[in-house]
Design a protein around this motif. Sequence first.
Motif, short mmCIF file in Angstrom:
data_model
loop_
_atom_site.label_atom_id
_atom_site.label_comp_id
_atom_site.label_asym_id
_atom_site.label_seq_id
_atom_site.Cartn_x
_atom_site.Cartn_y
_atom_site.Cartn_z
N MET A 1 0.85 -1.18 0.00
CA MET A 1 0.00 0.00 0.00
C MET A 1 0.88 1.23 0.00
O MET A 1 1.92 1.27 0.63
N ILE A 2 0.53 2.27 -0.71
CA ILE A 2 1.28 3.51 -0.70
C ILE A 2 1.01 4.23 0.61
O ILE A 2 -0.13 4.41 1.01
N VAL A 3 2.06 4.64 1.28
CA VAL A 3 1.90 5.41 2.49
C VAL A 3 2.06 6.87 2.13
O VAL A 3 2.97 7.23 1.38
N PRO A 4 1.18 7.76 2.63
CA PRO A 4 1.35 9.19 2.31
C PRO A 4 2.68 9.67 2.88
O PRO A 4 2.77 10.09 4.02
N ALA A 5 3.72 9.61 2.10
CA ALA A 5 5.05 9.96 2.55
C ALA A 5 5.81 10.59 1.42
O ALA A 5 5.26 10.85 0.37
N VAL A 6 7.09 10.79 1.62
CA VAL A 6 7.89 11.44 0.59
C VAL A 6 8.03 10.54 -0.60
O VAL A 6 7.97 9.32 -0.49
N ARG A 7 8.28 11.16 -1.76
CA ARG A 7 8.35 10.42 -3.01
C ARG A 7 9.49 9.41 -3.00
O ARG A 7 9.39 8.35 -3.60
N ALA A 8 10.59 9.74 -2.27
CA ALA A 8 11.74 8.83 -2.26
C ALA A 8 11.38 7.48 -1.68
O ALA A 8 11.81 6.44 -2.17
N LYS A 9 10.56 7.48 -0.62
CA LYS A 9 10.14 6.22 -0.03
C LYS A 9 9.30 5.43 -1.01
O LYS A 9 9.39 4.21 -1.10
N LEU A 10 8.45 6.11 -1.75
CA LEU A 10 7.60 5.45 -2.74
C LEU A 10 8.46 4.78 -3.81
O LEU A 10 8.24 3.63 -4.17
N ILE A 11 9.47 5.50 -4.30
CA ILE A 11 10.31 4.96 -5.36
C ILE A 11 11.09 3.75 -4.85
O ILE A 11 11.27 2.76 -5.54
N PHE A 12 11.56 3.80 -3.57
CA PHE A 12 12.24 2.66 -2.99
C PHE A 12 11.33 1.44 -2.98
O PHE A 12 11.73 0.33 -3.30
N HIS B 1 -11.77 -2.76 -4.50
CA HIS B 1 -12.28 -3.57 -3.37
C HIS B 1 -11.14 -4.08 -2.50
O HIS B 1 -10.02 -3.57 -2.56
N GLY B 2 -11.41 -5.07 -1.65
CA GLY B 2 -10.41 -5.60 -0.74
C GLY B 2 -10.93 -5.68 0.68
O GLY B 2 -11.85 -4.94 1.08
N GLY B 3 -10.36 -6.57 1.47
CA GLY B 3 -10.77 -6.72 2.86
C GLY B 3 -12.20 -7.17 2.97
O GLY B 3 -12.62 -8.15 2.36
N VAL B 4 -13.00 -6.43 3.78
CA VAL B 4 -14.39 -6.82 4.02
C VAL B 4 -15.25 -6.68 2.77
O VAL B 4 -16.36 -7.21 2.73
N ASP B 5 -14.77 -5.95 1.79
CA ASP B 5 -15.54 -5.75 0.55
C ASP B 5 -14.93 -6.59 -0.56
O ASP B 5 -13.86 -6.26 -1.08
N GLU C 1 -14.12 -10.55 -6.98
CA GLU C 1 -13.48 -9.52 -7.78
C GLU C 1 -12.18 -9.03 -7.16
O GLU C 1 -11.18 -8.82 -7.85
N LYS C 2 -12.16 -8.85 -5.84
CA LYS C 2 -10.97 -8.30 -5.18
C LYS C 2 -9.74 -9.16 -5.42
O LYS C 2 -8.62 -8.65 -5.54
N THR C 3 -9.92 -10.47 -5.50
CA THR C 3 -8.80 -11.39 -5.71
C THR C 3 -8.28 -11.31 -7.13
O THR C 3 -7.07 -11.27 -7.38
N ILE C 4 -9.20 -11.27 -8.09
CA ILE C 4 -8.83 -11.23 -9.50
C ILE C 4 -8.06 -9.96 -9.82
O ILE C 4 -7.00 -10.00 -10.45
N VAL C 5 -8.58 -8.81 -9.41
CA VAL C 5 -7.95 -7.55 -9.81
C VAL C 5 -6.61 -7.32 -9.11
O VAL C 5 -5.72 -6.68 -9.67
N ASP D 1 -1.45 -3.83 -1.95
CA ASP D 1 -0.79 -5.02 -2.47
C ASP D 1 -1.12 -6.24 -1.63
O ASP D 1 -0.50 -7.29 -1.77
N THR D 2 -2.10 -6.10 -0.72
CA THR D 2 -2.62 -7.21 0.07
C THR D 2 -4.14 -7.10 0.10
O THR D 2 -4.72 -6.15 -0.44
N ASP D 3 -4.78 -8.05 0.76
CA ASP D 3 -6.24 -8.04 0.86
C ASP D 3 -6.66 -7.04 1.94
O ASP D 3 -7.06 -7.39 3.04
N THR D 4 -6.58 -5.76 1.59
CA THR D 4 -6.81 -4.67 2.53
C THR D 4 -7.95 -3.78 2.02
O THR D 4 -8.05 -3.53 0.81
#
Length: 426
Positions: A1-12, A212-216, A227-231, A255-258
């Motif tokens: 999952m993307i964390v609202p953080a600096v772009r450098a962490k995302l690229i890592f 979707h994901g998790g409870v949905d 659907e959540k598993t396929i996509v 990137d998980t069932d969240t």
Amino acid sequence: MIVPAVRAKLIFFILAFAIFNVPAGPAQENPAAEAPAAATEAGAQPTAPALLDSRVTATQDRARLVLDLTTPTEFAVYTAADPMRVIVELRGQAGDGGQDNQPAGDGLVTAYSVEAPGGERVRVTLSLAGPAQVQQSYILDAFEDQPARLVIDLVPDTAENFAANMRGAEPAVEQAEQETPPAELDGAQTAPGETATAIDSVRPLVIIDPGHGGVDGGARATNGLEEKTIVLAFALKLQNLLVETGRFDVALTRDTDTFLTLSERVALARQNQADLFISLHADSFDQQDVRGASIYTRGDLATSDLDRVLAENENRVDLIAGFSPPEDEGAIDVLVDFLARETRRQSYLAGQALIEQLEPSVQLRRFPLRQADFFVLNSPDIPSVLIELGFLSNSDDTANLTTDAWLDRVAAALARGVAVYFDGRY
């Protein structure tokens, strides 16, 4: 999952995926290939593939040649001048004689001809209105009721680059009757996402949103598949393809069932300043004969009643899951009013590029580029598209959505579409 953080962490986070290879899909069964295989076993030369149909579509910005074949084959592409042409040669059979044709549309290609010069060769000559180059070329295996296909896309070029790439040793004008030396057929293709106009210095951020994901769980097939598993599985496949091109930074909203609310999905794209947001879904409908892929961009009015129903179902996810109160309709209207015109235009161009690459690869809904009021398309500053891969309420679509060969085919087409979109944007 993307964390609202600096772009450098995302690229890592993104680069961690680059060490993995995309698994090759299983070989597709092709009844049309059985006869050549049998001939080979008997010690005879396999029969060259037959050309079933040819067509060209052309605009001022691009042109596409599609050749329907009984089986995949080797091919070569080169350019020639006086007059300017793109010539495609392939191993195959096209029947006796030749034929001249007019393309659908008016633009880069003014006419084309198909001929059989002999030696189990087919030559297609595209007459150009101006200099052009091959943007990408690829072979598609036969799938369902679609034959094998050779697809070649052309884009405008400069006169200098056209001259530099022109095939040498063309016959003189007065030797028109002399046979052009045959090209060496190697079947070299551009990889998904690799195009002739790629700009390596730009690495746009593409955020893929598995719905979707998790409870949905989203839509559910009759066999219980959600659907959540396929996509999510498909999102990982598409991410790997895009990362392997070396042209894009790519991340997922999950990137998980969240479970993520719709607002969180949009916020993640905006906080990380994404250059393109792709939401993936595989929905259902009460009419089981409805099938095919489609792509949505933001619109004030749904294209059809089905589009309205699908959008309403997706926008109710937060209520169904019980994680947040209903979105304020007045706030959404304000957001729509301030939606940047350029963002709308870019979203449409992205959707158009993706559809153009999907069209020869898989079955699409009628009028596959559509508009609907999906909440995840609300971002006023991030070009966004929602891709419906198919319908879990349809048995044929469900079978495709669980077939690696079909999923690989779609992922490759979408990767090409993303590359084509950014080639035109930068």
